[in-house]
Design a protein around this motif. Structure first.
Motif: not given
Length: 325
Positions: A181-208
């Motif tokens: 599982m490769t962690h992709v570095n982001y500057r904040g949770g929102t852009p990482a989550l948005n990419d996961a929702l759009a299918g650009h990355i396989d997933g996102f982990i963050g607080s509930s």
């Protein structure tokens, strides 16, 4: 709160000896007219929201300036260093997130000493973390995700930044599930989550709190949660423990620190103010919005908790050579 007689005598002796002491030491009560709550992350997230909640609460019944300063950069260490180098006068406080416990490992040459230059004040609260994928993802369960990852030669996912508790937790799961599982570095949770929702990355982990609305809307699919027990609003999502990772119990957390040397009576008075602030209706809205389980621990309890977090997650970061992104 009245300063103890022993503390006043010590202050008087220091003055007689010509030694400078923090100005709050000479006061009978802690009643600051200027307070800054330093938030080491950008505006708009949970840490910023809590910081503004505290500053607004302190304003009530007082004249003066009560502000939040967003001192961002280097995984939160820039803001932490600002507070570490501030006068221990009860007017500067650090409100930060769980990554703070791992900073000495992520950034070997920190410009401050985590043990000496910052004093734990309170564990504000905790929130479970959830690993999610987009609604159109090819997998719906953890078992399917592992099988998919193995068939594709690995998975990629994001979190708020390198070294977050989510990143470290998924590093442990990746190793034990034997799927890269490769962690992709982001500057904040929102852009990482948005990419996961759009299918650009396989997933996102963050607080509930950051994923809850997307799960409710059906745009995010929860795969696993990392707390010891299932959350009431996610009764069908397994915990890491249930999936066989019996030693994983990881919650996101928020805490407050003071500059090293801040007098204990000042810290206790500030803690008493926090207890009042967290009962305000406006505060309850923020707490509920971010699904935070309020703790407001005493300083000694937070110190012990923080040391455990440093030891546990610092080891994971060292073992896997994880550094700040």
């Amino acid at each position: 709160m009245t300063i103890s007689r022993r503390y006043m005598l010590a202050g008087s002796a220091a003055i007689a000896a010509g030694v400078a002491i923090p100005k709050v030491a000479c006061a009978q009560t802690w009643n600051p007219s200027n307070v800054r709550v330093v938030v080491p992350f950008a505006a708009g997230g949970s840490v910023d929201a809590l910081g503004r909640m505290v500053a607004d609460g302190l304003k009530q019944g007082r004249n003066g300036t009560f502000v939040v300063e967003n001192k961002t950069g280097a995984s939160g260490s820039v803001g932490a260093a600002t507070v570490a180098k501030s006068a221990p006068d009860g007017e500067t406080w650090l409100l930060t997130f769980d990554i703070h416990a791992v900073l000495p490992t992520l950034i070997p040459n920190l410009p401050y000493d985590n043990d000496k230059d910052l004093v734990p004040v309170t564990l504000i609260g905790t929130s479970p973390m959830v690993f999610v994928t987009g609604a159109k993802s090819p997998f719906k369960t953890f078992q399917e995700m592992v099988a998919y990852g193995k068939s594709k030669g690995g998975l990629n996912y994001g979190s708020g930044s390198a070294g977050t508790l989510g990143h470290l937790t998924m590093t442990m799961i990746s190793e034990r599930a034997k799927v890269p599982m490769t962690h992709v570095n982001y500057r904040g949770g929102t852009p990482a989550l948005n990419d996961a929702l759009a299918g650009h990355i396989d997933g996102f982990i963050g607080s509930s709190s950051i994923v809850a609305q997307h799960i409710a809307a059906g745009t995010a699919r929860p795969i696993l949660q990392t707390s010891a027990t299932r959350q009431a609003h996610l009764p069908n999502v397994p915990t890491a423990k249930e999936l066989g990772f019996t030693d994983i119990d990881a919650d996101a957390w928020w805490g407050i620190f003071a500059p090293g040397g801040t007098p204990r009576p000042v810290i206790e008075a500030f803690h008493a103010e926090l207890e009042k602030i967290f009962t305000l209706p406006a505060s309850r809205k923020v707490i509920d919005a971010y699904q935070i389980k309020v703790v407001l621990s005493k300083p000694d309890d937070f110190k012990a908790f923080f040391q455990r977090e440093m030891n546990t997650w610092g080891k994971v970061a060292r073992d896997h050579k994880i550094t700040a992104g």
